[in-house]
Design a protein around this motif. Structure first.
Motif, PDB file in Angstrom:
ATOM      1  N   ASN A 215      -8.618  -1.494   2.036  1.00  0.00           N
ATOM      2  CA  ASN A 215      -8.573  -0.261   1.236  1.00  0.00           C
ATOM      3  C   ASN A 215      -7.471  -0.260   0.179  1.00  0.00           C
ATOM      4  OD1 ASN A 215     -10.725   1.094   2.693  1.00  0.00           O
ATOM      5  ND2 ASN A 215      -9.262   1.336   4.378  1.00  0.00           N
ATOM      6  N   TYR A 216      -7.459  -1.320  -0.647  1.00  0.00           N
ATOM      7  CA  TYR A 216      -6.482  -1.365  -1.731  1.00  0.00           C
ATOM      8  C   TYR A 216      -6.707  -0.182  -2.662  1.00  0.00           C
ATOM      9  CZ  TYR A 216      -4.957  -6.161  -0.676  1.00  0.00           C
ATOM     10  OH  TYR A 216      -4.430  -7.276  -0.082  1.00  0.00           O
ATOM     11  N   GLY A 217      -5.643   0.506  -2.979  1.00  0.00           N
ATOM     12  CA  GLY A 217      -5.731   1.607  -3.925  1.00  0.00           C
ATOM     13  C   GLY A 217      -5.176   1.231  -5.282  1.00  0.00           C
ATOM     14  N   PHE A 218      -5.060  -0.052  -5.526  1.00  0.00           N
ATOM     15  CA  PHE A 218      -4.480  -0.559  -6.774  1.00  0.00           C
ATOM     16  C   PHE A 218      -5.282  -1.763  -7.250  1.00  0.00           C
ATOM     17  CE2 PHE A 218      -2.040  -1.933  -3.013  1.00  0.00           C
ATOM     18  CZ  PHE A 218      -2.332  -3.284  -2.998  1.00  0.00           C
TER      19      PHE A 218
ATOM     20  N   ASN B  45       2.518   1.884  -3.425  1.00  0.00           N
ATOM     21  CA  ASN B  45       1.578   2.471  -4.381  1.00  0.00           C
ATOM     22  C   ASN B  45       1.332   3.949  -4.071  1.00  0.00           C
ATOM     23  OD1 ASN B  45      -0.353   1.887  -6.667  1.00  0.00           O
ATOM     24  ND2 ASN B  45      -1.776   2.721  -5.168  1.00  0.00           N
ATOM     25  N   LYS B  46       1.178   4.257  -2.787  1.00  0.00           N
ATOM     26  CA  LYS B  46       0.927   5.642  -2.377  1.00  0.00           C
ATOM     27  C   LYS B  46       2.097   6.545  -2.754  1.00  0.00           C
ATOM     28  CE  LYS B  46      -0.307   8.430   1.694  1.00  0.00           C
ATOM     29  NZ  LYS B  46      -0.573   8.392   3.152  1.00  0.00           N
TER      30      LYS B  46
ATOM     31  N   LEU C  47       0.833  -1.198   0.000  1.00  0.00           N
ATOM     32  CA  LEU C  47       0.000   0.000   0.000  1.00  0.00           C
ATOM     33  C   LEU C  47       0.872   1.254   0.000  1.00  0.00           C
ATOM     34  CD1 LEU C  47      -2.631  -1.203   2.616  1.00  0.00           C
ATOM     35  CD2 LEU C  47      -3.105  -0.762   0.210  1.00  0.00           C
TER      36      LEU C  47
END
Length: 204
Positions: A117-120, A80-81, A77
């Motif tokens: 809360n995957y952002g990918f 990615n952030k 995470l």
């Protein structure tokens, strides 16, 4: 007759054993990689390179159930952030056979991505073709690729860092160092590091 029975048994044994054979070594640094197109947890297809602004991708073969993959989840995470805005987003791929690992089913993938809360994208490699082609054997394993024209070339593969248990204890951050080098147009000094984790659950 006995010879026929023997040959039949030998053939059956070979078929069973072949289902447990690990994939070939896969890609080496400098190789052009397969452009995959896999189903995301939102049921839409995601292809490598469909984002024209991406300079590359942090491809992570991972899963829900492996304790090592779970230990690295927050670090994925964070990667990615930090690096998606710089052109290197994360793409996570689960290749485990759900019959052998029910906790890695598509439904369970959706649940884990939502709760954490995957952002990918979190993609399902249902046929396991992508994992085998890349040479992934365990979770998590990273394949960092950089864009070269219309192709993507492997720049680093292996572990995220040098401590699979405790992020705060890691003092060599392989993926971060590799991306920072690429962004600075410098050579990647460490191009591979052994990935420690759970073996991918291959179809039987």
């Amino acid at each position: 007759m006995k010879k026929t029975i023997f040959l039949s048994m030998a053939g059956a044994l070979f078929f069973v054993l072949s289902s447990f054979i690990l994939p070939a070594d896969g890609y080496k640094v400098g190789d052009k990689v397969m452009v995959f197109n896999l189903k995301n947890i939102d049921n839409k297809m995601v292809a490598l390179g469909q984002d024209a602004s991406a300079k590359g991708y942090i491809i992570v073969f991972t899963c829900n159930t492996c304790p090592v993959a779970q230990a690295y989840e927050e670090r994925m995470l964070d990667l990615n952030k930090t690096y998606a805005p710089k052109g290197f987003p994360v793409i996570a791929i689960n290749a485990n056979d759900e019959k052998r690992s029910p906790g890695d089913s598509f439904a369970q993938m959706k649940e884990r991505a939502k709760s954490n809360n995957y952002g990918f994208p979190y993609l399902l490699d249902e046929t396991q073709e992508v994992a085998k082609t890349y040479g992934a054997k365990s979770t998590p394993t990273v394949y960092l690729v950089k864009r070269e024209g219309n192709d993507f070339v492997l720049a680093y593969h292996g572990a995220i860092d040098n401590n699979s248990n405790d992020a705060s204890a890691a003092n060599v951050h392989y993926v971060k160092q590799a991306i920072d080098a690429l962004l600075a147009n410098k050579p990647v000094e460490i191009t591979s590091a052994k990935a420690i984790g759970c073996g991918i659950k291959w179809k039987m």
